[in-house]
Write a protein that holds these residues in place. Structure first.
Motif: not given
Length: 107
Positions: A49-59, A81-88, A91-98
């Motif tokens: 799994a993954f989640r974003y923690l960004l500047l707009k979130d106070g980080c 780019p390697w982070v994008d590949r893992i996220i992709h 997401k693809k795996s999650s869409a398949k399971s749904k």
């Protein structure tokens, strides 16, 4: 003089100890935010799994937090780019399971 200083010092420390800490960067500041990110690619097969923690979130450090199969959380830079590949892949795996879970078995 020293006997008068000790109680005053103890009282000062007690007041500081019980004072609420000022909010520096938002609600996520210390508990939920990454202090640093790894530049070393994380193996895709250990991430669930993954989640974003960004500047707009106070980080202060923008990051993607990957949760491993063993429950560890690893902070990664969101612009790699390697982070994008893992996220992709996630997401693809999650869409398949749904997609498979919405196909009901015949009654």
């Amino acid at each position: 003089m020293a006997p008068r200083v000790a109680p005053l010092l103890a009282l000062s420390l007690l007041v500081l100890w019980n004072s609420p800490a000022p909010a520096l960067g938002g609600a996520n500041d210390a508990e939920d935010c990454c202090l640093s990110v790894t530049q070393r690619p994380i193996p895709r097969n250990i991430v669930k799994a993954f989640r974003y923690l960004l500047l707009k979130d106070g980080c202060r450090v923008p990051a993607v937090v990957f949760t491993t199969l063993r429950g560890h959380e690893l902070c990664a830079p969101p612009d790699q780019p390697w982070v994008d590949r893992i996220i992709h892949r996630l997401k693809k795996s999650s869409a398949k399971s749904k997609h498979h879970s919405t196909r009901g078995s015949p009654v």
